[in-house]
Design an enzyme around this catalytic site. Structure first.
Site, PDB file in Angstrom:
ATOM      1  CB  CYS A 140      -0.888  -0.019   1.244  1.00  0.00           C
ATOM      2  SG  CYS A 140      -1.887   1.472   1.499  1.00  0.00           S
ATOM      3  CB  CYS A 186      -2.302   3.765  -5.838  1.00  0.00           C
ATOM      4  SG  CYS A 186      -3.658   2.901  -5.007  1.00  0.00           S
TER       5      CYS A 186
END
EC number: 5.1.1.3
Length: 269
Positions: free
Chosen positions: A70, A194
């Site tokens: 993440c 991302c």
């Protein structure tokens, strides 16, 4: 004792898929904090607290090594965790280190002065929290000179992907690319900052044009993890794969199966 992979939702499955291909005999424990996703609109302190809770759950499950799959957690929480929270016998690694290495063509431990690199104009697509952290810009500046980074906060994309609304996600990607191009018309390279975004990599590439090199993290992270485990064999895991979520296991299982195109069964964390 598996290697843990953590994400706020399902974007980290892009990393999991790549590392399973690269390390087919390695068991992984995947934890999606779906109840609190997305992280990209949260404060840095909130992201830190939530990330520590999830990583602690993976430590409790027997993981000695956890990958923060993440970017928001890697950018907003990782350094603080490593400095003051991670136990001495555990390791937590982030996902943007391999990306910075690839872009600057130098290893992370190389502390020589910054130098010129092949790319001069870089477009960064990331969550609002990752953009606000300026972590990519900071780490690039330590290693490269003369690189202009233009960041675009891609609001809504993660929500659309998590909801399975790929038509909305595609429309949002095109809108964010157009907004970036108004600030930087001709980037040399683009960072998909991302782990959800590789699911839309073809859309990013088409919108940016074929002359823009798009850096996506999954394979870079897989290669970096394989190298790390060669150098630290004691961190290699044993056991069976497990998938955990703080959200609704049935719903998350269905979404994960849709993303990876193979059946994935999540249990409650």
């Amino acid at each position: 004792m598996s290697v843990g992979i953590f994400d706020s939702g399902l974007g980290g499955l892009t990393v999991l898929d790549a590392v399973q291909t690269r390390l087919p005999d390695m068991p992984f424990a995947y934890l999606a904090d779906s109840a609190h996703a997305p992280y990209g609109v949260r404060t840095a302190d909130d992201i830190y607290d939530l990330t520590c809770q999830s990583v602690a759950r993976l430590f409790d499950a027997g993981c000695n090594l956890v990958i923060l799959a993440c970017n928001t957690a890697s950018a907003a929480a990782l350094r603080r965790m490593q400095e003051s929270w991670v136990p001495e016998d555990k390791r937590v690694l982030g996902v943007f280190v391999p990306l910075i290495e690839a872009m600057t063509e130098r290893q992370w431990g190389d502390n020589s002065p910054p130098r010129e690199v092949g790319v001069k104009h870089v477009a960064l697509f990331a969550t609002p929290a990752t953009v606000a952290s300026r972590a990519f810009q900071r780490e690039l500046a330590f290693r490269a000179i003369g690189v202009d980074v233009e960041a675009q906060a891609c609001g809504g994309v993660v929500d659309a992907i998590e909801d399975g609304d790929m038509m909305l996600a595609e429309a949002l990607v095109r809108s964010h690319v157009e907004a970036l191009q108004r600030k930087m018309p001709t980037p040399d390279a683009a960072i998909l900052g991302c782990t959800h975004y590789p699911l839309m990599q073809d859309i990013f590439q088409k919108a940016l044009g074929e002359n823009v090199r798009v850096f996506s993290q999954a394979n870079l992270v897989a290669d970096s993890l394989a190298d790390y485990l060669e150098r630290h064999p004691g961190m290699r895991g044993t056991g069976s794969p497990v998938f955990l979520t703080t959200g609704d296991p049935a719903r998350v299982s269905d979404r994960a199966t849709q993303f990876l195109r193979r059946r994935i069964e999540f249990s409650a964390a």
